[in-house]
Design a protein around this motif. Structure first.
Motif, short mmCIF file in Angstrom:
data_model
loop_
_atom_site.label_atom_id
_atom_site.label_comp_id
_atom_site.label_asym_id
_atom_site.label_seq_id
_atom_site.Cartn_x
_atom_site.Cartn_y
_atom_site.Cartn_z
N ASN A 40 0.82 -1.21 0.00
CA ASN A 40 0.00 0.00 0.00
C ASN A 40 0.86 1.26 0.00
N HIS A 44 0.85 4.07 -2.98
CA HIS A 44 0.65 5.49 -2.72
C HIS A 44 1.73 6.32 -3.41
N LYS A 48 1.46 8.98 -6.72
CA LYS A 48 1.91 10.37 -6.59
C LYS A 48 2.96 10.74 -7.65
#
Length: 96
Positions: A40, A44, A48
């Motif tokens: 996870n 993320h 980004k």
């Protein structure tokens, strides 16, 4: 971080899995139980990042963060950052 080959597709599942493993290794060595999985965290960062360099930079910062936890924990030192410090928040980032 071992990410050889500039031509390697940073978006590929194999490349990303290699970095997930490195994040997981850093977490394990730091001895931290975290509510967010290494997968996870990597996802993320991946979402980004707009470029390979940005992606690798963010993953490196994450790994360094866990290594710092390990070093400071072993030495019994305080990091000096408040518990609410968030490395993803722009105002908490250091320039450079």
């Amino acid at each position: 971080m071992d990410v050889s080959g500039q031509e390697t597709d940073w978006r590929s599942a194999a490349f990303r899995q290699k970095l997930v493993s490195q994040i997981e290794d850093a977490m394990r060595k730091a001895g931290v139980g975290h509510s967010i999985s290494s997968k996870n965290m990597e996802n993320h960062v991946f979402l980004k990042a707009k470029t390979r360099d940005e992606y690798l930079s963010l993953v490196a910062r994450l790994i360094i963060h866990f290594r710092d936890i390990c070093v400071f924990g072993v030495l019994g030192l305080s990091r000096g950052a408040p518990a609410s410090w968030n490395p993803w928040k722009p105002s908490n980032r250091t320039s450079g």
